[in-house]
Design a protein around this motif. Structure first.
Motif, PDB file in Angstrom:
ATOM      1  N   GLY A 164       0.798  -1.218   0.000  1.00 53.11           N
ATOM      2  CA  GLY A 164       0.000   0.000   0.000  1.00 53.11           C
ATOM      3  C   GLY A 164       0.830   1.265   0.000  1.00 53.11           C
ATOM      4  N   SER A 165       0.571   2.110   1.002  1.00 55.00           N
ATOM      5  CA  SER A 165       1.273   3.392   1.103  1.00 55.00           C
ATOM      6  C   SER A 165       2.578   3.285   1.885  1.00 55.00           C
ATOM      7  CB  SER A 165       0.359   4.422   1.786  1.00 55.00           C
ATOM      8  OG  SER A 165      -0.016   3.973   3.086  1.00 55.00           O
ATOM      9  N   VAL A 166       2.941   2.072   2.329  1.00 56.40           N
ATOM     10  CA  VAL A 166       4.177   1.883   3.086  1.00 56.40           C
ATOM     11  C   VAL A 166       5.363   1.908   2.124  1.00 56.40           C
ATOM     12  CG1 VAL A 166       5.447   0.358   4.638  1.00 56.40           C
ATOM     13  CG2 VAL A 166       2.957   0.516   4.811  1.00 56.40           C
ATOM     14  N   ASP A 167       6.331   2.749   2.396  1.00 52.04           N
ATOM     15  CA  ASP A 167       7.489   2.903   1.510  1.00 52.04           C
ATOM     16  C   ASP A 167       8.540   1.843   1.830  1.00 52.04           C
ATOM     17  OD1 ASP A 167       9.457   3.712  -0.184  1.00 52.04           O
ATOM     18  OD2 ASP A 167       9.959   5.557   0.903  1.00 52.04           O
ATOM     19  N   LEU A 168       8.470   0.713   1.124  1.00 51.38           N
ATOM     20  CA  LEU A 168       9.433  -0.360   1.343  1.00 51.38           C
ATOM     21  C   LEU A 168      10.722  -0.143   0.561  1.00 51.38           C
ATOM     22  CD1 LEU A 168       7.136  -3.537   1.314  1.00 51.38           C
ATOM     23  CD2 LEU A 168       8.077  -2.321   3.287  1.00 51.38           C
ATOM     24  N   ASN A 169      10.688   0.712  -0.455  1.00 53.79           N
ATOM     25  CA  ASN A 169      11.892   0.943  -1.260  1.00 53.79           C
ATOM     26  C   ASN A 169      13.007   1.596  -0.451  1.00 53.79           C
ATOM     27  OD1 ASN A 169       9.397   1.092  -3.139  1.00 53.79           O
ATOM     28  ND2 ASN A 169      11.077   0.575  -4.515  1.00 53.79           N
ATOM     29  N   SER A 170      12.636   2.464   0.477  1.00 51.79           N
ATOM     30  CA  SER A 170      13.646   3.145   1.288  1.00 51.79           C
ATOM     31  C   SER A 170      13.804   2.521   2.673  1.00 51.79           C
ATOM     32  CB  SER A 170      13.282   4.628   1.441  1.00 51.79           C
ATOM     33  OG  SER A 170      12.013   4.773   2.060  1.00 51.79           O
ATOM     34  N   TYR A 171      13.035   1.466   2.943  1.00 52.04           N
ATOM     35  CA  TYR A 171      13.123   0.788   4.236  1.00 52.04           C
ATOM     36  C   TYR A 171      14.443   0.031   4.331  1.00 52.04           C
ATOM     37  CZ  TYR A 171      12.096  -2.829   7.750  1.00 52.04           C
ATOM     38  OH  TYR A 171      12.148  -3.682   8.830  1.00 52.04           O
ATOM     39  N   GLY A 172      15.131   0.141   5.448  1.00 51.60           N
ATOM     40  CA  GLY A 172      16.455  -0.456   5.578  1.00 51.60           C
ATOM     41  C   GLY A 172      16.495  -1.809   6.240  1.00 51.60           C
ATOM     42  N   GLY A 173      15.339  -2.322   6.669  1.00 56.06           N
ATOM     43  CA  GLY A 173      15.313  -3.613   7.346  1.00 56.06           C
ATOM     44  C   GLY A 173      15.032  -4.761   6.397  1.00 56.06           C
ATOM     45  N   VAL A 174      14.581  -5.870   6.965  1.00 61.96           N
ATOM     46  CA  VAL A 174      14.324  -7.093   6.211  1.00 61.96           C
ATOM     47  C   VAL A 174      12.893  -7.089   5.690  1.00 61.96           C
ATOM     48  CG1 VAL A 174      14.137  -9.610   6.375  1.00 61.96           C
ATOM     49  CG2 VAL A 174      16.019  -8.410   7.524  1.00 61.96           C
ATOM     50  N   VAL A 175      12.731  -7.390   4.408  1.00 64.57           N
ATOM     51  CA  VAL A 175      11.408  -7.563   3.806  1.00 64.57           C
ATOM     52  C   VAL A 175      11.209  -9.042   3.520  1.00 64.57           C
ATOM     53  CG1 VAL A 175       9.903  -7.018   1.856  1.00 64.57           C
ATOM     54  CG2 VAL A 175      11.424  -5.254   2.797  1.00 64.57           C
ATOM     55  N   TRP A 176      10.174  -9.624   4.122  1.00 67.54           N
ATOM     56  CA  TRP A 176       9.902 -11.059   3.986  1.00 67.54           C
ATOM     57  C   TRP A 176       8.516 -11.236   3.378  1.00 67.54           C
ATOM     58  CZ3 TRP A 176      14.084 -13.837   4.766  1.00 67.54           C
ATOM     59  CH2 TRP A 176      13.994 -15.235   4.778  1.00 67.54           C
ATOM     60  N   ALA A 177       8.431 -11.942   2.274  1.00 69.06           N
ATOM     61  CA  ALA A 177       7.172 -12.108   1.553  1.00 69.06           C
ATOM     62  C   ALA A 177       6.488 -13.416   1.944  1.00 69.06           C
ATOM     63  CB  ALA A 177       7.425 -12.081   0.047  1.00 69.06           C
ATOM     64  N   ALA A 178       5.171 -13.456   1.742  1.00 66.93           N
ATOM     65  CA  ALA A 178       4.414 -14.667   2.063  1.00 66.93           C
ATOM     66  C   ALA A 178       4.754 -15.807   1.117  1.00 66.93           C
ATOM     67  CB  ALA A 178       2.920 -14.378   2.017  1.00 66.93           C
ATOM     68  N   GLY A 179       5.008 -15.478  -0.145  1.00 67.16           N
ATOM     69  CA  GLY A 179       5.299 -16.512  -1.127  1.00 67.16           C
ATOM     70  C   GLY A 179       6.079 -15.964  -2.301  1.00 67.16           C
ATOM     71  N   THR A 180       6.359 -16.832  -3.258  1.00 64.57           N
ATOM     72  CA  THR A 180       7.194 -16.447  -4.398  1.00 64.57           C
ATOM     73  C   THR A 180       6.493 -15.441  -5.312  1.00 64.57           C
ATOM     74  OG1 THR A 180       6.412 -18.417  -5.574  1.00 64.57           O
ATOM     75  CG2 THR A 180       8.490 -18.603  -4.380  1.00 64.57           C
ATOM     76  N   SER A 181       5.173 -15.542  -5.441  1.00 58.82           N
ATOM     77  CA  SER A 181       4.444 -14.598  -6.285  1.00 58.82           C
ATOM     78  C   SER A 181       4.510 -13.187  -5.700  1.00 58.82           C
ATOM     79  CB  SER A 181       2.988 -15.039  -6.441  1.00 58.82           C
ATOM     80  OG  SER A 181       2.243 -14.097  -7.176  1.00 58.82           O
ATOM     81  N   THR A 182       4.320 -13.082  -4.386  1.00 57.09           N
ATOM     82  CA  THR A 182       4.418 -11.780  -3.720  1.00 57.09           C
ATOM     83  C   THR A 182       5.824 -11.216  -3.858  1.00 57.09           C
ATOM     84  OG1 THR A 182       2.690 -12.388  -2.143  1.00 57.09           O
ATOM     85  CG2 THR A 182       4.160 -10.596  -1.507  1.00 57.09           C
ATOM     86  N   TRP A 183       6.833 -12.072  -3.712  1.00 58.60           N
ATOM     87  CA  TRP A 183       8.227 -11.641  -3.878  1.00 58.60           C
ATOM     88  C   TRP A 183       8.425 -11.022  -5.259  1.00 58.60           C
ATOM     89  CZ3 TRP A 183      12.896 -14.830  -1.758  1.00 58.60           C
ATOM     90  CH2 TRP A 183      14.097 -14.198  -2.094  1.00 58.60           C
ATOM     91  N   GLN A 184       7.986 -11.731  -6.297  1.00 58.91           N
ATOM     92  CA  GLN A 184       8.219 -11.263  -7.658  1.00 58.91           C
ATOM     93  C   GLN A 184       7.502  -9.938  -7.923  1.00 58.91           C
ATOM     94  OE1 GLN A 184       7.644 -14.336 -10.561  1.00 58.91           O
ATOM     95  NE2 GLN A 184       7.776 -12.939 -12.302  1.00 58.91           N
ATOM     96  N   LYS A 185       6.291  -9.786  -7.406  1.00 58.65           N
ATOM     97  CA  LYS A 185       5.540  -8.547  -7.622  1.00 58.65           C
ATOM     98  C   LYS A 185       6.173  -7.376  -6.877  1.00 58.65           C
ATOM     99  CE  LYS A 185       1.141 -10.892  -8.476  1.00 58.65           C
ATOM    100  NZ  LYS A 185      -0.215 -11.191  -7.929  1.00 58.65           N
ATOM    101  N   LEU A 186       6.677  -7.627  -5.670  1.00 56.86           N
ATOM    102  CA  LEU A 186       7.362  -6.565  -4.936  1.00 56.86           C
ATOM    103  C   LEU A 186       8.655  -6.164  -5.642  1.00 56.86           C
ATOM    104  CD1 LEU A 186       6.913  -7.773  -1.240  1.00 56.86           C
ATOM    105  CD2 LEU A 186       5.842  -5.775  -2.288  1.00 56.86           C
ATOM    106  N   ALA A 187       9.391  -7.156  -6.145  1.00 56.55           N
ATOM    107  CA  ALA A 187      10.632  -6.866  -6.866  1.00 56.55           C
ATOM    108  C   ALA A 187      10.355  -6.018  -8.103  1.00 56.55           C
ATOM    109  CB  ALA A 187      11.332  -8.164  -7.248  1.00 56.55           C
ATOM    110  N   ALA A 188       9.227  -6.286  -8.768  1.00 51.05           N
ATOM    111  CA  ALA A 188       8.861  -5.502  -9.955  1.00 51.05           C
ATOM    112  C   ALA A 188       8.594  -4.045  -9.604  1.00 51.05           C
ATOM    113  CB  ALA A 188       7.636  -6.120 -10.622  1.00 51.05           C
ATOM    114  N   LYS A 189       8.297  -3.785  -8.321  1.00 55.19           N
ATOM    115  CA  LYS A 189       8.084  -2.410  -7.853  1.00 55.19           C
ATOM    116  C   LYS A 189       9.367  -1.789  -7.305  1.00 55.19           C
ATOM    117  CE  LYS A 189       3.267  -3.367  -6.545  1.00 55.19           C
ATOM    118  NZ  LYS A 189       2.284  -3.407  -5.422  1.00 55.19           N
ATOM    119  N   GLY A 190      10.489  -2.510  -7.451  1.00 48.08           N
ATOM    120  CA  GLY A 190      11.768  -1.975  -7.007  1.00 48.08           C
ATOM    121  C   GLY A 190      12.131  -2.285  -5.575  1.00 48.08           C
TER     122      GLY A 190
END
Length: 519
Positions: A364-390
């Protein structure tokens, strides 16, 4: 008694020559390689034995594989390049037992010896380190001498790095963990490095003073890197990776009794299954094949991925469970209308170590691109979609649920990391989007009353919200039959929530996904 014949029991003789201590405790000679990791693994086994009252003498030295640091392992003609010369000393009696990394052992049995025990397995996944100075490069070069890693990770990284790449290639590297990390830092033409995560975790975990310098060096290198843990479904481990093997002579019954007290049977079962599958393709470091067995309370997950020597593309991902539904059930799914509406969530990540993302929309409105911690996805599809957003994603739960332990304590240097979960408002008061699920018109009327009354339906649920959307539309009689039908879902919170509603857990089955359920 001059001339009398002295008769010694085997226990008395062992005590005389120094093999046995008082109270049935023994002095045991341990052999292992002399690298930091091998010594540490030897100490782990030694500590388990000393906790039982035994004494352990340690001998660490180089193996053939340690002496040849030029050729990649898969090019070496010898089998057991890290183990063969230790075998000879074991057979001669110089050592009572050898501690190996189990993946280094040939898949063929060794005459006269056996693997008698293992300790609980460390993390079997690989770890990718990527220099921060190499972020956004179009041409990417990764250090690894493993054909398995190269074959499986190139397509994975192409989809899951948070920027588009033109080319990803692998380059050979040899040496222990600190040496390979130093080579990564020193070589400007190399951007990343793949390691066995268990090796790094073990080196960072234990407070032995002799390992403090190497731990400081590893931490310094990690500070210059981004890291990710590729999912086993995309990059299954080398057979037995992360497990230790304790090898003895087959005729040492006394040692078998001792090691039985520290043995982890679950680890042995998983590793032996992996090695059995791997041996079916010939075994060896030259293979482009990963094999994973994950033991869970609902069954064993088998993953095989790679390329066989005959050129066959391997891609197995299945759950093996003793719990089977009846064969005469009628499988049924419902159609739903699903809407998601982002909301401005008041979520602060300032003191958060890990952000767990249930769906890509949950960011959503959470800025994960500039977040400096660990981002952990529920599954591989979520991972790929987040990666596509940078977004740089560090790992995922592979669709096995939020309760799946990420095992990242050593990487982030914190035993109990603070976590925030990004999901919908039905699941959390701090949800980042509103979720509305409505049953499509006419769906209840599609249920056949006779099949429902006989409780012969078999339903699959992608979420507890879907389950509830149907349940609320049924009359009392229908609800009774519905709840006593067979139901299926993935592991995790959906399973937990539906289990709490059904009258019997026996009617609830776990599948890895809907496709597995349909097949």
């Amino acid at each position: 008694m001059s001339g009398a014949l002295l008769k010694w029991t085997s226990k008395q003789y062992d005590l005389l020559v120094g093999k046995t201590c008082a109270d049935n405790h023994m002095r045991l000679n341990l052999g292992a390689r002399q690298s930091d990791l091998a010594r540490l693994q030897g100490y782990l086994v030694g500590e388990a034995l000393t906790s039982l009252g035994h004494e352990v003498n340690y001998t660490f030295r180089e193996s053939l594989g340690d002496k040849n640091l030029t050729d990649p392992l898969w090019k070496m003609p010898e089998k057991g390049v890290f183990t063969q010369d230790f075998y000879e000393d074991l057979m001669s009696g110089k050592f009572d037992f050898i501690v190996h990394s189990w993946k280094d052992l040939p898949v063929e049995p060794t005459a006269g010896t056996e693997i008698v025990a293992t300790l609980p397995r460390a993390d079997q996944r690989d770890l990718v380190l990527f220099k921060k100075s190499s972020l956004n490069k179009k041409q990417v070069r990764i250090f690894s001498s493993s054909p398995r890693r190269e074959y499986n990770l190139i397509p994975f990284l192409a989809k899951n790095l948070p920027w588009p790449t033109d080319k990803i290639e692998f380059a050979n590297v040899r040496g222990n963990i600190p040496t390979r990390m130093q080579k990564l830092m020193d070589d400007e033409s190399i951007d990343g490095l793949v390691l066995a995560k268990a090796a790094l975790d073990r080196l960072l975990a234990h407070p032995y003073p002799e390992f403090k310098p190497v731990q400081e060096k590893i931490r310094a290198h990690l500070a210059h890197c981004k890291w990710m843990v590729p999912p086993l479904s995309e990059n299954p481990n080398a057979a037995a990776q992360g497990a230790l093997a304790i090898e003895i002579k087959s005729d040492r019954k006394d040692l078998k009794e001792i090691f039985a007290k520290i043995h982890c049977q679950d680890t042995a079962d998983s590793v032996n299954y992996e090695r059995k599958v791997f041996s079916g393709y010939g075994g060896g470091c030259h293979q482009k094949i990963g094999v994973t067995v994950l033991k869970r309370h609902y069954g064993d997950i088998l993953i095989v991925k790679g390329l066989s020597p005959k050129g066959e593309v391997l891609n197995t991902h299945q759950l093996q469970s003793s719990k089977k539904p009846a064969t005469d059930l009628v499988k049924h799914t419902f159609n739903f209308s699903i809407t998601r509406e982002n909301k401005t969530a008041d979520i602060s990540l300032a003191k958060t170590d890990v952000v767990w993302v249930a769906r890509s929309e949950a960011a959503g409105s959470v800025d994960l691109n500039s977040y400096g911690g660990v981002v952990w996805a529920a599954g591989t599809s979520t991972w790929q979609k987040l990666a596509a957003k940078g977004v740089w994603v560090n790992g995922c739960a592979e669709g096995l649920g939020e309760g799946e332990n990420p095992r990242i304590d050593q990487l982030i240097g914190k035993a109990n990391p603070e976590q925030v979960t990004l999901t919908h408002t039905l699941a959390s008061n701090a949800g980042t989007y509103d979720l509305q699920i409505q049953l499509a018109d006419g769906e209840i009327s599609k249920l056949k009353s006779d099949v429902l009354a006989l409780r012969k339906y078999f339903f699959y649920w992608k979420s507890h919200s879907q389950f509830q959307a149907v349940l609320t539309q049924l009359n009392d009689s229908q609800k009774t039959h519905f709840l006593n039908c067979a139901h299926a879902c993935g592991p995790g919170k959906t399973w937990q929530s539906i289990r709490d509603v059904l009258p019997s857990e026996e009617n609830l089955y776990i599948y890895l996904n809907e496709e597995n359920w349909k097949s």
